[in-house]
Design an enzyme around this catalytic site. Structure first.
Site, PDB file in Angstrom:
ATOM      1  N   CYS A 118       0.815  -1.221   0.000  1.00 46.73           N
ATOM      2  CA  CYS A 118       0.000   0.000   0.000  1.00 46.73           C
ATOM      3  C   CYS A 118       0.852   1.277   0.000  1.00 46.73           C
ATOM      4  O   CYS A 118       0.333   2.369  -0.221  1.00 46.73           O
ATOM      5  CB  CYS A 118      -0.960   0.004   1.183  1.00 46.73           C
ATOM      6  SG  CYS A 118      -2.079  -1.417   1.175  1.00 46.73           S
ATOM      7  N   HIS A 251      -2.964   7.429   2.368  1.00 51.75           N
ATOM      8  CA  HIS A 251      -3.403   6.102   1.932  1.00 51.75           C
ATOM      9  C   HIS A 251      -4.806   5.861   2.476  1.00 51.75           C
ATOM     10  O   HIS A 251      -5.095   6.140   3.640  1.00 51.75           O
ATOM     11  CB  HIS A 251      -2.424   5.040   2.438  1.00 51.75           C
ATOM     12  CG  HIS A 251      -2.908   3.649   2.184  1.00 51.75           C
ATOM     13  ND1 HIS A 251      -3.383   3.256   0.962  1.00 51.75           N
ATOM     14  CD2 HIS A 251      -3.011   2.565   3.004  1.00 51.75           C
ATOM     15  CE1 HIS A 251      -3.762   1.987   1.030  1.00 51.75           C
ATOM     16  NE2 HIS A 251      -3.549   1.554   2.254  1.00 51.75           N
ATOM     17  N   ASN A 281     -10.006   0.071   0.317  1.00 54.82           N
ATOM     18  CA  ASN A 281      -8.539   0.155   0.243  1.00 54.82           C
ATOM     19  C   ASN A 281      -8.078  -0.498  -1.060  1.00 54.82           C
ATOM     20  O   ASN A 281      -8.170  -1.720  -1.208  1.00 54.82           O
ATOM     21  CB  ASN A 281      -7.952  -0.565   1.461  1.00 54.82           C
ATOM     22  CG  ASN A 281      -6.432  -0.510   1.505  1.00 54.82           C
ATOM     23  OD1 ASN A 281      -5.791  -0.133   0.525  1.00 54.82           O
ATOM     24  ND2 ASN A 281      -5.868  -0.898   2.636  1.00 54.82           N
TER      25      ASN A 281
HETATM   26  C1  LIG Z   1      -9.546  -4.361  10.668  1.00 52.30           C
HETATM   27  C2  LIG Z   1     -10.173  -3.416  11.655  1.00 52.30           C
HETATM   28  C3  LIG Z   1     -11.260  -2.597  10.984  1.00 52.30           C
HETATM   29  C4  LIG Z   1     -10.822  -4.248  12.752  1.00 52.30           C
HETATM   30  O1  LIG Z   1     -11.395  -3.396  13.713  1.00 52.30           O
HETATM   31  P1  LIG Z   1     -11.173  -3.692  15.246  1.00 52.30           P
HETATM   32  O2  LIG Z   1     -11.934  -2.679  15.986  1.00 52.30           O
HETATM   33  O3  LIG Z   1      -9.693  -3.755  15.485  1.00 52.30           O
HETATM   34  O4  LIG Z   1     -11.870  -5.093  15.384  1.00 52.30           O
HETATM   35  P2  LIG Z   1     -11.257  -6.459  15.919  1.00 52.30           P
HETATM   36  O5  LIG Z   1     -10.303  -7.024  14.934  1.00 52.30           O
HETATM   37  O6  LIG Z   1     -10.786  -6.248  17.322  1.00 52.30           O
HETATM   38  O7  LIG Z   1     -12.549  -7.329  15.949  1.00 52.30           O
HETATM   39  C5  LIG Z   1     -13.631  -7.017  16.806  1.00 52.30           C
HETATM   40  C6  LIG Z   1     -14.722  -8.012  16.554  1.00 52.30           C
HETATM   41  O8  LIG Z   1     -15.306  -7.784  15.269  1.00 52.30           O
HETATM   42  C7  LIG Z   1     -15.318  -9.012  14.529  1.00 52.30           C
HETATM   43  N1  LIG Z   1     -15.209  -8.709  13.107  1.00 52.30           N
HETATM   44  C8  LIG Z   1     -14.079  -8.646  12.350  1.00 52.30           C
HETATM   45  N2  LIG Z   1     -14.412  -8.362  11.083  1.00 52.30           N
HETATM   46  C9  LIG Z   1     -15.764  -8.242  11.054  1.00 52.30           C
HETATM   47  C10 LIG Z   1     -16.694  -7.955  10.032  1.00 52.30           C
HETATM   48  N3  LIG Z   1     -16.313  -7.693   8.768  1.00 52.30           N
HETATM   49  N4  LIG Z   1     -17.998  -7.907  10.350  1.00 52.30           N
HETATM   50  C11 LIG Z   1     -18.420  -8.126  11.607  1.00 52.30           C
HETATM   51  N5  LIG Z   1     -17.589  -8.420  12.618  1.00 52.30           N
HETATM   52  C12 LIG Z   1     -16.273  -8.476  12.334  1.00 52.30           C
HETATM   53  C13 LIG Z   1     -14.158  -9.799  15.078  1.00 52.30           C
HETATM   54  O9  LIG Z   1     -14.324 -11.175  14.842  1.00 52.30           O
HETATM   55  C14 LIG Z   1     -14.229  -9.457  16.535  1.00 52.30           C
HETATM   56  O10 LIG Z   1     -15.217 -10.251  17.129  1.00 52.30           O
HETATM   57  P3  LIG Z   1     -15.021 -10.862  18.603  1.00 52.30           P
HETATM   58  O11 LIG Z   1     -14.896  -9.665  19.495  1.00 52.30           O
HETATM   59  O12 LIG Z   1     -16.254 -11.667  18.782  1.00 52.30           O
HETATM   60  O13 LIG Z   1     -13.759 -11.663  18.527  1.00 52.30           O
HETATM   61  C15 LIG Z   1      -9.129  -2.476  12.305  1.00 52.30           C
HETATM   62  O14 LIG Z   1      -8.257  -3.195  13.127  1.00 52.30           O
HETATM   63  C16 LIG Z   1      -8.325  -1.766  11.258  1.00 52.30           C
HETATM   64  O15 LIG Z   1      -8.836  -0.959  10.510  1.00 52.30           O
HETATM   65  N6  LIG Z   1      -7.009  -2.004  11.214  1.00 52.30           N
HETATM   66  C17 LIG Z   1      -6.177  -1.455  10.176  1.00 52.30           C
HETATM   67  C18 LIG Z   1      -6.332  -2.300   8.951  1.00 52.30           C
HETATM   68  C19 LIG Z   1      -5.742  -1.670   7.738  1.00 52.30           C
HETATM   69  O16 LIG Z   1      -5.914  -0.508   7.527  1.00 52.30           O
HETATM   70  N7  LIG Z   1      -5.057  -2.462   6.925  1.00 52.30           N
HETATM   71  C20 LIG Z   1      -4.482  -2.065   5.708  1.00 52.30           C
HETATM   72  C21 LIG Z   1      -3.304  -1.211   5.959  1.00 52.30           C
HETATM   73  S1  LIG Z   1      -2.495  -0.865   4.496  1.00 52.30           S
END
Ligand SMILES: CC(C)(COP(=O)(O)OP(=O)(O)OC[C@H]1O[C@@H](n2cnc3c(N)ncnc32)[C@H](O)[C@@H]1OP(=O)(O)O)[C@@H](O)C(=O)NCCC(=O)NCCS
Length: 324
Positions: A118, A251, A281
């Site tokens: 990215c 980004h 993304n």
């Molecule tokens: C991925 C992201 C949105 C997840 O959000 P978060 O608040 O960290 O959520 P978590 O990973 O802690 O998951 C929380 C819960 O939501 C659930 N969950 C994950 N994806 C889900 C989805 N698409 N729909 C519903 N629930 C979902 C998980 O299973 C978890 O459930 P649990 O509490 O029962 O275990 C966040 O971490 C993020 O944006 N990170 C950066 C990712 C990124 O930008 N990557 C590319 C960089 S180039």
């Protein structure tokens, strides 16, 4: 020493739009639960463009490049450098850049791919800037292009809702007028495991895991810390203050990362370009697509100071500060 000036931009998104509701309904057929509310609240994403089966990164790249060349008033024959940033190349080789070159009808320009996930566009733009500054190129085409849908595990709701396909491009020209003022690239390979596609080809067969895997929270933390430091550093090197920035084009991974960063840098919301809601993304394509959108709707104007930032797998990150 000439500057590299951005004289044109273009973007291309595959026509198929998949809303959060449509994606949630599709995943539900495989007992995978998600919702528009969850995706919107955690990421700001409302929809993504998905390429049809068989559509390749070079095909998306060519369309974005044609728009950028037309916008710049530069012909393909005038190019002496073509760089494509992609993590989803058509082939192991030849490079996607060589395929784009042939399709555009250019012969002889240097053409190669940059792989920085990215951060790829910011890495490619900085590379092209260095070629122009050193006198090794006069007209450069820099593209970010991805068919990221091809490396997503559509059974992993934690990642498949986050990404989309597309391509964005800019044309750079050697100029005595200020263009790219400063750039900074960084990487920390010890963080490779927080975002990776750990598959490869051995004896003609894919081995390992060919799908994207991510520790979302680790990526989130790393991204905001790295980008804030990089923005400050690139401005310090250029001798400008953060307040002087007219447009920040970060980004487009997650609106929460973007908002957090904007607050940390004390940039008002109306200076930050956001397309993640529409495109999701698109990895290396996200920055040039957002940049092009803001140029075309008249927000980014001649003379503006623009900060572009990339961050992603590797772990990689970087910033480019450009005077339009
Ligand atoms: C991925 C992201 C949105 C997840 O959000 P978060 O608040 O960290 O959520 P978590 O990973 O802690 O998951 C929380 C819960 O939501 C659930 N969950 C994950 N994806 C889900 C989805 N698409 N729909 C519903 N629930 C979902 C998980 O299973 C978890 O459930 P649990 O509490 O029962 O275990 C966040 O971490 C993020 O944006 N990170 C950066 C990712 C990124 O930008 N990557 C590319 C960089 S180039």
């Amino acid at each position: 020493m000439p500057y590299a000036k951005i004289i044109g931009s273009g973007g291309y998104l595959p026509p198929r739009v998949v809303s959060n509701d449509e994606l949630a309904a599709e995943l539900a057929t495989r007992q995978i639960e998600t919702s528009d509310a969850w995706i919107t609240e955690r990421t700001g994403i409302r929809q993504r463009h998905i390429a049809d089966p068989g559509v390749t990164s070079s095909q998306l790249a060519v369309k974005a490049a044609q728009h950028a060349l037309a916008d710049a008033g530069v012909s393909a024959e005038e190019l002496d450098l073509i760089i494509v940033a992609t993590s989803t190349p058509d082939f192991i080789f030849p490079s996607t850049a060589c395929l784009v070159q042939a399709e555009l009808g250019n012969k002889g320009a240097a053409a190669f791919d940059v792989q920085a996930v990215c951060s790829g566009f910011v890495y490619a733009l900085t590379t092209a800037d260095s070629f122009i500054r050193s006198g090794r190129a006069k007209h450069a085409l820099v593209i970010g292009a991805e068919v990221f849908s091809s490396i997503l595990d559509w059974n992993d709701r934690g990642t498949c809702v986050l990404f989309g396909d597309g391509a964005g491009a800019v044309v750079l020209k050697a100029s005595e007028e200020p263009g790219i003022l400063e750039a900074e690239l960084n990487a920390d390979g010890s963080l490779a495991n927080i975002l990776h596609v750990a598959g490869n080809v051995v004896d003609g067969k894919v081995t390992g895991d060919p799908f994207l895997r991510m520790d979302g929270q680790a990526v989130f933390k790393q991204a905001v810390t790295a980008l804030a430091a990089s923005a400050q550093s690139v401005c310090d090197k250029a001798g400008v203050s953060l307040e002087e920035i007219d447009w920040m084009v970060p980004h487009q991974a997650n609106v929460r990362i973007i908002n957090f960063l904007g607050r940390k840098l004390k940039l008002s919301d109306d200076k930050v370009v956001i397309t993640v809601d529409q495109h999701a993304n698109t990895s290396a394509a996200s920055v040039p697509l957002a940049f092009d959108a803001a140029r075309r709707d008249g927000r980014i104007k001649q003379g503006d100071l623009v900060l572009m930032q990339g961050v992603g797998g590797g772990f990689t990150w970087g910033s480019v500060l450009a005077r339009m």
